[in-house]
Scaffold this motif. Structure first.
Motif, short mmCIF file in Angstrom:
data_model
loop_
_atom_site.label_atom_id
_atom_site.label_comp_id
_atom_site.label_asym_id
_atom_site.label_seq_id
_atom_site.Cartn_x
_atom_site.Cartn_y
_atom_site.Cartn_z
N PHE A 242 0.84 -1.21 0.00
CA PHE A 242 0.00 0.00 0.00
C PHE A 242 0.86 1.25 0.00
CE2 PHE A 242 -1.91 3.44 2.52
CZ PHE A 242 -2.94 3.78 1.65
N ARG A 243 1.91 1.25 0.81
CA ARG A 243 2.72 2.46 0.94
C ARG A 243 3.53 2.74 -0.32
NH1 ARG A 243 6.58 2.53 4.70
NH2 ARG A 243 6.31 4.73 5.28
N ASN A 244 3.86 1.69 -1.11
CA ASN A 244 4.62 1.96 -2.34
C ASN A 244 3.73 1.96 -3.58
OD1 ASN A 244 4.23 -0.74 -3.19
ND2 ASN A 244 6.19 -1.43 -2.36
N GLY A 245 2.42 1.89 -3.38
CA GLY A 245 1.49 2.05 -4.49
C GLY A 245 1.22 0.81 -5.31
N SER A 246 1.56 -0.38 -4.80
CA SER A 246 1.38 -1.60 -5.59
C SER A 246 0.32 -2.53 -5.01
CB SER A 246 2.71 -2.36 -5.70
OG SER A 246 3.18 -2.77 -4.40
N LEU A 247 -0.52 -2.05 -4.10
CA LEU A 247 -1.53 -2.91 -3.49
C LEU A 247 -2.61 -3.26 -4.51
CD1 LEU A 247 -2.24 -4.07 -0.66
CD2 LEU A 247 -3.73 -2.12 -0.34
N ASP A 248 -3.07 -4.52 -4.49
CA ASP A 248 -4.08 -4.99 -5.44
C ASP A 248 -5.43 -4.33 -5.16
OD1 ASP A 248 -5.87 -7.28 -3.84
OD2 ASP A 248 -3.85 -6.99 -3.04
N ASN A 249 -6.31 -4.37 -6.15
CA ASN A 249 -7.58 -3.67 -6.08
C ASN A 249 -8.49 -4.20 -4.97
OD1 ASN A 249 -7.01 -1.87 -8.13
ND2 ASN A 249 -7.90 -3.15 -9.73
N ARG A 250 -8.50 -5.52 -4.76
CA ARG A 250 -9.37 -6.07 -3.73
C ARG A 250 -8.94 -5.58 -2.35
NH1 ARG A 250 -10.27 -12.24 -3.90
NH2 ARG A 250 -12.07 -11.70 -2.62
N SER A 251 -7.66 -5.51 -2.12
CA SER A 251 -7.17 -5.02 -0.83
C SER A 251 -7.43 -3.53 -0.68
CB SER A 251 -5.67 -5.32 -0.69
OG SER A 251 -5.43 -6.71 -0.74
N ASP B 83 -28.10 2.05 3.46
CA ASP B 83 -26.86 1.50 3.97
C ASP B 83 -25.70 2.42 3.61
OD1 ASP B 83 -24.82 -0.16 4.90
OD2 ASP B 83 -24.73 -1.28 3.01
N ARG B 84 -24.98 2.89 4.63
CA ARG B 84 -23.86 3.81 4.40
C ARG B 84 -22.51 3.11 4.36
NH1 ARG B 84 -26.73 7.77 2.26
NH2 ARG B 84 -28.24 8.70 3.72
N LEU B 85 -22.49 1.79 4.54
CA LEU B 85 -21.21 1.08 4.64
C LEU B 85 -20.80 0.44 3.32
CD1 LEU B 85 -18.88 0.15 6.42
CD2 LEU B 85 -20.31 -1.76 7.19
N ASN B 86 -21.73 -0.18 2.63
CA ASN B 86 -21.40 -0.96 1.43
C ASN B 86 -21.73 -0.16 0.18
OD1 ASN B 86 -20.81 -3.77 2.74
ND2 ASN B 86 -22.73 -3.05 3.67
N THR B 87 -20.80 0.64 -0.26
CA THR B 87 -20.99 1.46 -1.45
C THR B 87 -20.09 1.01 -2.60
OG1 THR B 87 -19.34 3.08 -0.70
CG2 THR B 87 -21.64 3.46 -0.07
N GLN B 88 -19.25 -0.03 -2.35
CA GLN B 88 -18.39 -0.63 -3.38
C GLN B 88 -18.45 -2.14 -3.24
OE1 GLN B 88 -14.53 1.09 -2.47
NE2 GLN B 88 -14.72 2.56 -4.14
N ASP B 89 -18.18 -2.85 -4.34
CA ASP B 89 -18.08 -4.30 -4.25
C ASP B 89 -16.66 -4.69 -3.84
OD1 ASP B 89 -16.42 -4.17 -6.51
OD2 ASP B 89 -17.97 -4.89 -7.88
N GLU B 90 -16.38 -5.98 -3.82
CA GLU B 90 -15.09 -6.47 -3.32
C GLU B 90 -13.93 -6.07 -4.21
OE1 GLU B 90 -15.58 -10.64 -2.90
OE2 GLU B 90 -17.12 -10.47 -1.33
N ASN B 91 -14.20 -5.62 -5.42
CA ASN B 91 -13.13 -5.18 -6.32
C ASN B 91 -13.04 -3.66 -6.42
OD1 ASN B 91 -12.23 -7.82 -7.25
ND2 ASN B 91 -14.27 -7.97 -8.19
N GLY B 92 -13.84 -2.96 -5.62
CA GLY B 92 -13.76 -1.51 -5.60
C GLY B 92 -14.68 -0.81 -6.57
N ASN B 93 -15.54 -1.55 -7.23
CA ASN B 93 -16.49 -0.93 -8.16
C ASN B 93 -17.68 -0.37 -7.40
OD1 ASN B 93 -15.01 -1.82 -10.54
ND2 ASN B 93 -15.78 -3.87 -10.06
N ALA B 94 -18.16 0.81 -7.81
CA ALA B 94 -19.29 1.44 -7.14
C ALA B 94 -20.54 0.60 -7.31
CB ALA B 94 -19.51 2.84 -7.69
#
Length: 686
Positions: free
Chosen positions: A540-549, A644-655
């Motif tokens: 995460f800190r070096n910008g290479s974290l995968d989309n699901r994470s 619901d204010r918590l789940n606004t994206q799916d597991e891959n980060g899509n809205a």
């Protein structure tokens, strides 16, 4: 009685006459237990409310005394700024005893009240040892509401900023950048707990664990770890955190030090042999420097059957070491230590193993820290069911109620952590959360609202570990596995139940801690004993974290920011356990569903969690009329929408479109709330 010392230890000049009276009653500062003449026995002493009180509380103290006795309560406020007595009134009988009750005057916010119960019979006098006999004084204390709640991010410096394994790649103070701090702030946290700041033991000859050593075996508590940088580097980091509008917390380790202790900055405040517990050749104990040092959890001292803290030495809080007027006492030296770190800009302290230390010490230490900074924040790592609380031959520790009474702003809620984790790993039922609240939390009175809720810290497994939280699932062991998703519902319920919350670095990006990076082996934890990094955090800190994470991190950011809303962050909000009101819905509901409401003014939410990993759930639940009123729902044809204010994206980060329920107030009041929730999901409906 547990001690012959006066019941109130922290004297100011104006209290000298009263102090002399008490010393006359109790004797001086001696080790021997006092022998009392026959007098009226005092028993069943209780205070209502327990834990914290607020300015509007009507505080009552009730106690039993032998028949024919009269009683009173001697009390002081704010450490002897005033003192008075209140006469007791007989309100009934209990067997052969009289039941006496005292009404205490209301006090302003920030008032500390110390009191002791006195009863007389035919000229004899007896003083009550307070309701928590595990501390070492003869008084009780309560604090009028004054603390804030906090959302704490635990940052273990050595691993957070590390770029790889080995000492040359370790994290440092300077590695924690403004970007890092702003990223943590963006998650919704207001406090960063910098863990492992002080110089730890690294010498294997003194029992150092692993290649780096334990951050809780401290060689020099007046200096920073040389692995992390200099004191100037530390204070510069504190300034960066403050500049971002966040607070800084560090550990206060009062129970023990490393066995090899020496300090370069402490001067006369350094601990000497007489500040420790020593085991003599005949098995007796003392603080005379004779024999061998007791370990931090030595079985000679506590009957816990464990003696694995071989890199630590136990500090003494008994006898002369509890005399705060003596500059050589443990009390006085620890107070100077806290003052030193406050002078470095530290805003708060996490008290390690707080239940292993008498609560009267905490009363003294916290009161003095507040005199220097009224907003200093204290949380306690403490467990009521620990053997260090419930037994011992030298001294025992503090129950959670006693820690709240001593002034802690928050105390760990380990019982809730065990409950929510074991729903996933041991097939426990979700209704056990209700059972925990009823059996454990209710006993803490208002203090229950200030328990620290968590699903991760350095002592527990990483939430995404495939060895623990994931259980026997089909996780492949890679960083992109479903384990990190299974902990979303328990984390949501835990962090939204409490007003004080804590999260460990790595949790938010699904750090799995898989593999053996620890001298303890593969235990599902990121090692605190070795020079290692957290691969997910590094990515995460070096910008290479995968989309699901990244999507998981976004989820936890929304969760913590929701926890900052007044409905969740206020210690005096409205809470209703909806699950306990709907148990008739059957075993499937009781096994997998947990629902509650929280409200503060116009800010209100319904939280619904489905712990079942595989099956969606559809139910209709009923709330009390008070619950609907607190949520602002009128019993009429007005239409209400819950989103619901918590789940606004799916597991891959899509809205995605959030879940919505729209219905009328009449429908809600008369027929209940109907919902469908997917497997392994938590809703936060507003």
């Amino acid at each position: 009685m547990q001690s012959s010392r006066p019941p109130f230890r922290h004297f100011l000049p104006g209290a000298l006459a009263l102090a002399c009276l008490l010393i006359g009653l109790f004797g001086g500062f001696a080790y021997s237990r006092i022998a009392y003449a026959a007098g009226p026995a005092i028993s069943k002493a209780t205070r209502s409310p327990a834990g914290y009180v607020v300015t509007s509380d009507h505080v009552t103290i009730q106690f039993d005394v032998t028949a024919g006795s009269s009683g009173q309560v001697l009390y002081t406020t704010n450490n002897w700024s005033s003192s008075a007595t209140v006469a007791a009134t007989k309100i009934g009988t209990d067997g052969g005893n009289d039941v006496l009750q005292v009404s205490m005057p209301t006090e302003a916010t920030s008032t500390w009240v110390q009191y002791a119960v006195n009863a007389t019979n035919a000229g004899s006098t007896s003083w009550w040892t307070d309701s928590d006999p595990n501390d070492d004084n003869n008084n009780e204390m309560y604090v009028v509401e004054r603390q804030a709640t906090h959302r704490v991010y635990q940052l273990f410096v050595r691993t957070y900023g590390a770029t790889g394994s080995g000492k040359s790649n370790t994290g440092t103070f300077n590695a924690i950048t403004v970007t890092d701090i702003n990223n943590i702030k963006g998650l919704g946290f207001d406090t960063i707990w910098l863990t492992g700041v002080m110089q730890q033991e690294t010498n294997s000859g003194f029992g150092a664990k692993g290649s780096a050593g334990s951050p809780y075996a401290i060689v020099d508590n007046w200096n920073v770890s040389s692995d992390l940088g200099t004191m100037n580097d530390f204070t510069a980091l504190v300034q960066r955190i403050h500049s971002a509008g966040l607070k800084v917390m560090i550990d206060f380790v009062g129970n023990h030090t490393a066995r090899e202790y020496h300090s370069t900055n402490a001067g006369s405040n350094a601990f000497s042999n007489n500040n420790y517990v020593w085991v003599h050749s005949d098995g007796s104990l003392g603080n005379d420097g004779s024999g061998s040092l007791a370990w931090g959890n030595d079985s000679h001292v506590f009957p816990c059957g464990t003696n694995d803290w071989t890199d630590t030495a136990m500090l003494d809080y008994h006898g002369n070491n509890a005399d705060s007027t003596n500059a050589s006492s443990t009390y006085a030296k620890e107070n100077q230590l806290v003052a030193f770190w406050q002078g470095k800009g530290v805003d708060g302290f996490r008290a390690d193993f707080a239940h292993g230390i008498p609560s009267d010490f905490w009363s003294y230490l916290i009161a003095n820290s507040h005199a220097r900074n009224a907003n200093v924040y204290w949380i306690a790592e403490a467990y009521d069911n620990d053997c260090y609380v419930n037994g011992g031959t030298w001294r025992t520790g503090s129950h959670i109620n006693a820690l709240f009474a001593a002034g802690f702003d928050g105390v760990y809620d380990k019982g809730n952590y065990d409950q929510v984790r074991n729903i996933l790993t041991q097939n426990w039922w979700a209704n056990g959360i209700t059972a925990h609240r009823n059996s454990d939390i209710n006993g803490y009175g208002r203090g229950a609202q200030y328990l620290v809720e968590f699903t991760s810290n350095h002592d527990e497994v990483q939430a995404a570990s495939n060895e623990y939280w994931g259980g026997g699932n089909n996780c492949s062991g890679t960083v992109d596995c479903n384990n990190m998703l299974y902990t979303k519902p328990p984390t949501a319920t835990a962090l939204l139940e409490g007003s004080n919350i804590l999260m460990y670095n790595g949790h938010e990006v699904g750090e799995p801690a898989n593999g053996s990076d620890d001298f303890n082996g593969n235990d599902g934890k990121t090692s605190i004993f070795e020079y290692v990094n957290m691969p997910q955090m590094t990515a995460f800190r070096n910008g290479s974290l995968d989309n699901r994470s990244l999507a998981l991190r976004g989820y936890y950011g929304r969760l913590v920011n929701l926890a900052a809303q007044s409905a969740f962050s206020s210690g005096e909000d409205f809470y209703e356990d909806v699950s306990s009101e709907n148990t008739s819905l059957g075993d499937d509901f009781n096994h997998w569903l947990y629902l509650f409401t929280r409200a503060n003014g116009s800010n209100h939410y319904i939280v619904i969690a489905n712990y079942d990993r595989t099956a969606a759930k559809t139910y209709t639940v009923h709330l009390s009329s008070n619950g609907w009123q607190k949520l602002g729902v009128a019993n009429n044809s007005t239409s209400y929408t819950f989103t619901d204010r918590l789940n606004t994206q799916d597991e891959n980060g899509n809205a995605i479109t959030p879940y919505v329920i729209t219905t009328t107030g009449t429908q809600l009041w008369q027929n209940g709330l109907t919902f469908t929730i997917p497997a392994n999901t938590a809703f936060v409906l507003q």
